[in-house]
Design an enzyme around this catalytic site. Sequence first.
Site, PDB file in Angstrom:
ATOM      1  N   ASP A 171       0.849  -1.192   0.000  1.00 44.79           N
ATOM      2  CA  ASP A 171       0.000   0.000   0.000  1.00 44.79           C
ATOM      3  C   ASP A 171       0.881   1.237   0.000  1.00 44.79           C
ATOM      4  OD1 ASP A 171      -2.369  -1.333  -0.001  1.00 44.79           O
ATOM      5  OD2 ASP A 171      -3.011  -0.685   1.983  1.00 44.79           O
ATOM      6  N   ASP A 215      -4.395   2.508  -4.682  1.00 47.45           N
ATOM      7  CA  ASP A 215      -2.993   2.559  -4.258  1.00 47.45           C
ATOM      8  C   ASP A 215      -2.518   1.213  -3.727  1.00 47.45           C
ATOM      9  OD1 ASP A 215      -4.533   2.498  -2.021  1.00 47.45           O
ATOM     10  OD2 ASP A 215      -3.471   4.070  -0.936  1.00 47.45           O
TER      11      ASP A 215
END
Length: 291
Positions: A171, A215
């Site tokens: 992430d 993301d």
Amino acid sequence: MLQAVDTFKGDQFVATAALVPMLESLRHAMFRSDGGVEVTLTIDKLHLSLGWEGERSEVVKLTHEPLSDELHSLIDYLRMASESADPELLMRRNQKISDELESYMQVAADQMKEMEAVLEKKKEELQASIKQAETDALTGLLNRGAYDDRLREAFLRGQRQGEVVSLLLLDLDFFKQINDTHGHQYGDEYLKRMADVMRASVREHVDIPCRMGGDEFAVVALCGTEIAERIATKILDGMQSKVSIGIAECLATDTIDTLVGRADEALYEAKRRGRGQFAVAAEQLSAAADG
């Protein structure tokens, strides 16, 4: 539908007023069917309608019957728009191309010279279409659907042949703030940079970097924890430690779901520790300590 109204010079205001309650009805239909509803746009002389689940409602009445060129233009537009929005439709197109290839191959014995050129072209179209269906348009990495397929393939091969497989879940840290501060164009470039760093950090033609969406990224690595940690370190260096990473090596007792779950827990642990680092699934740490 509004594109169709515009194409045939219908009244946009009337169409919009009709579409608002239809959309609400369509949403309920999608919830009932778990998101899978086939919607049909119908042109019957002057009547432009939408239909689903056996019902059809008029959206607007046109001032003239559509011309053939207008109809074909709209059909091409809707096909391209639908395939771009729904990977399943693109996969159907892939299947259609594949079916066409089978047909060409059946008559190749009688028309070999002519068919060779057509066959080669169709193969190229099929490969390009398959690649398009599996590739994230922004970063060029494999997309979520392809990730699911590659992870399953690696997991099953590992079970059959005893190969080691590790999963890295990644992430980008504070990506929403980056987007809000610098704008979406900068955010897109940031995602592309992450993809470039991942490609440079994995072993080419061995490990598989993917974009899960937003993301979130993943690497299906054909290696144990030690090499997976090296990959993670390279990615951290390339992104100036602005990414959190969870690592899990596949255990003999794992299913695909438990492997993903352990990698996700490790990712959460990396974030809990302050982000900008990697964490290894607890089972691997225990095994290393015992060894």
